[in-house]
Motif scaffolding. Structure first.
Motif: not given
Length: 581
Positions: A188-211
């Motif tokens: 839930d990182y992107e939804e709840y705590a993604g920083p400055l969402k209109s300028s940055l998407s975590l999916k662009d520079f991060c790799i996600f592993i499902k819990e």
């Protein structure tokens, strides 16, 4: 309206903590027009809460951290800032290729200081010897010096970011500052705590592993990083460099200020989505009283689309508006897969409106004084169910200190139907000596409402006389009770005419327990149903060590309810599916 608050502490804007911030609590409505900047996104969370509760779905992940947000719609997240002020390391493929370490991950000892909401099991997974021994050279552990920490994080290709006490973690910002590709284990990182969402998407520079995948096999999930193509690595590093510029105010080419102002401008026009269900108002007549109440419309559809054939149980839980944590513990433990209605007869509507909208399971009754409570809340609960819920088989009456194994109770009721089951007689038999003669006597636990510290037992002897016994040794043998749809229909039909109703809602020295007993016994007699306590045993906190029981009266609040729930999961671990876990 022209102010921005950069929140020093996220608890400041949680109404459950308003007692710690009295000045803020008194004026928080004025803050609805103020823009609040935090490390997580209150607007996104509030939107999710309303949307999911409206369609009767469970919000994924950490929703229980955010059940009662103040209505701060003009809010956004800048994320958690780095926990260090080391030099910013510019990402490059050359630096990536020549890194000393494959993976960086250091965390506190969870056995000494556990992480909240079961995060410790995810945080501890990488410390498995099988994981460490089968990866390329990595920096994984607990205790290293600050200088080593900076050197290792800046010399690693990938930095593991695992959810902590909430869905976010300081390790994301630390990885960004170090030019290390973040590998996020937090659904839930992107939804709840993604920083400055209109300028940055975590999916662009991060790799996600499902819990769930990470917990099942952390080594395999981490070894997949070795197979990432060079082209993808370069793309991640380029976006990571942009993330540094957007998130870090001290970057030489920082874009933090324009990104912040862009987010601020967008926040001015945000509105929280409306729930699909509406809040309805009505009034209910009990005795000589006409009591206004509010409730979410979804309750009228409870069990309307039921497909299974087992008994449909509505649990009504008596609660006070301040006991938010108690209600939430119940929602997320023994009642999490069952229909529960919380009956509130105190507080102002403004105190409970958000909770009612978000969860759709709160009914609020207005204008009931403390001296009128007695059994009135129970009668209101029974009447509400009969009036608004068509498709049910049983009503279970509890309070917010109770714990019930509803699945076990449902199974027993499906095998042996009952009209009135549980603590249908709170009186126990005792030998009482009066004038040198022992009598078989009924004993009821009573609390003096004028002196809350005095507990005495009211004795009814065979000859009809009564006496009191100021000891606290005789315990009732049950907690709560089930009544059938048939019994509830009969009971509520007699409320306007029963002579006992006026007594139940009038001022009294004794509390509602005594009148509850007498009234329910009278109603059972009038409705021609039998009280059955077979198989229903009363326990207190000692039930934590029991392998089988139906109900317990728990002292210790939310934490003890959670302990009972954890104990149940351990007993039934073989029955739990992966999704439930």
């Amino acid at each position: 309206k022209n102010h921005v608050i950069v929140s020093l502490h996220w608890l400041s804007f949680k109404d459950r903590y308003s007692a710690f911030f009295p000045a803020l609590s008194r004026n928080y409505k004025k803050l609805q027009n103020v823009t609040v900047v935090q490390s997580y996104d209150p607007f996104a969370v509030l939107n999710l809460m309303k949307t999911y509760s409206a369609v009767d779905k469970n919000i994924p992940g950490y929703h229980h951290l955010y059940p009662f947000e103040l209505p701060l719609t003009k809010a956004f997240s800048v994320g958690l800032m780095p926990g260090n002020t080391s030099t910013i390391q510019q990402p490059s493929y050359h630096a990536f290729k020549n890194s000393k370490f494959f993976l960086f991950y250091h965390s506190r000892h969870s056995d000494k200081q556990p992480f909240a909401f079961e995060s410790s099991k995810y945080r501890d997974a990488p410390f498995n010897g099988t994981v460490v021994g089968n990866l390329p050279p990595s920096s994984i552990g607990h205790d290293i010096s600050p200088n080593e920490w900076v050197d290792h994080v800046q010399s690693s290709q990938f930095c593991l970011v695992i959810r902590g006490d909430d869905p976010s973690s300081h390790s994301l910002a630390n990885a960004i500052r170090a030019g290390c590709i973040p590998v996020i284990v937090s659904d839930d990182y992107e939804e709840y705590a993604g920083p400055l969402k209109s300028s940055l998407s975590l999916k662009d520079f991060c790799i996600f592993i499902k819990e769930a995948d990470f917990l099942h096999d952390p080594l395999t999930e981490l070894q997949k990083l070795l197979a990432i193509k060079k082209k993808h690595i370069i793309n991640l590093l380029q976006w990571l460099e942009m993330a540094q510029r957007i998130m870090l105010p001290d970057h030489l080419n920082s874009l933090f200020v324009p990104a912040f102002l862009k987010e601020l401008q967008l926040a001015q026009n945000r509105t929280v989505s409306q729930a699909i269900f509406e809040i309805k108002s009505n009034s209910m007549k009990i005795g000589h009283l006409s009591i206004p109440y509010k409730y979410p419309s979804r309750m009228e559809q409870i069990f309307a689309n039921r497909t299974d054939q087992g008994p449909a149980i509505i649990t009504v839980v008596m609660s006070k508006f301040k006991e938010i944590d108690q209600r939430h513990a119940i929602r997320n433990s023994w009642a999490h897969n069952h229909e529960v209605i919380f009956i509130l007869t105190d507080g102002m509507w403004e105190d409970v409106e958000n909770e009612c909208i978000q969860y759709g399971n709160v009914v609020w009754f207005d204008g009931i004084s403390k001296m009128q409570e007695g059994m009135l809340d129970t009668l209101l609960a029974f009447s509400f169910v009969e009036l608004h819920i068509q498709f049910y088989d049983y009503v279970l009456k509890m309070d917010d200190k109770g714990f019930v194994y509803l699945d076990d109770a449902r199974s027993l009721l499906s095998k042996n139907s009952q009209e009135y089951w549980g603590i249908c007689d709170m009186l126990v038999l005792a030998n009482w000596q009066k004038e040198g003669v022992y009598y078989e006597a009924s004993v009821s636990r009573i609390r003096n409402t004028f002196n809350g510290d005095t507990v005495f037992d009211l004795i009814y002897t065979e000859d009809g006389s009564k006496d009191t016994l100021e000891v606290d040794e005789i315990k009732p043998h049950g907690l709560g009770y089930f009544i059938s749809h048939h019994f509830n229909k009969c009971l509520t039909s007699k409320l306007s005419s029963s002579k006992n109703v006026s007594r139940l809602i009038s001022k009294s020295v004794v509390n509602g327990v005594f009148y509850d007993v007498l009234f329910m016994k009278e109603m059972a007699k009038k409705c021609k149903v039998q009280c059955n306590s077979s198989g229903w045993e009363w326990y207190d906190n000692a039930a934590l060590s029991k392998t089988e029981f139906i109900a317990a009266d728990i002292q210790g609040g939310r934490n003890m309810i959670c302990k009972f729930w954890d104990a149940q999961k351990e007993r039934h671990v073989g029955e739990w599916t992966k999704d439930n876990e």
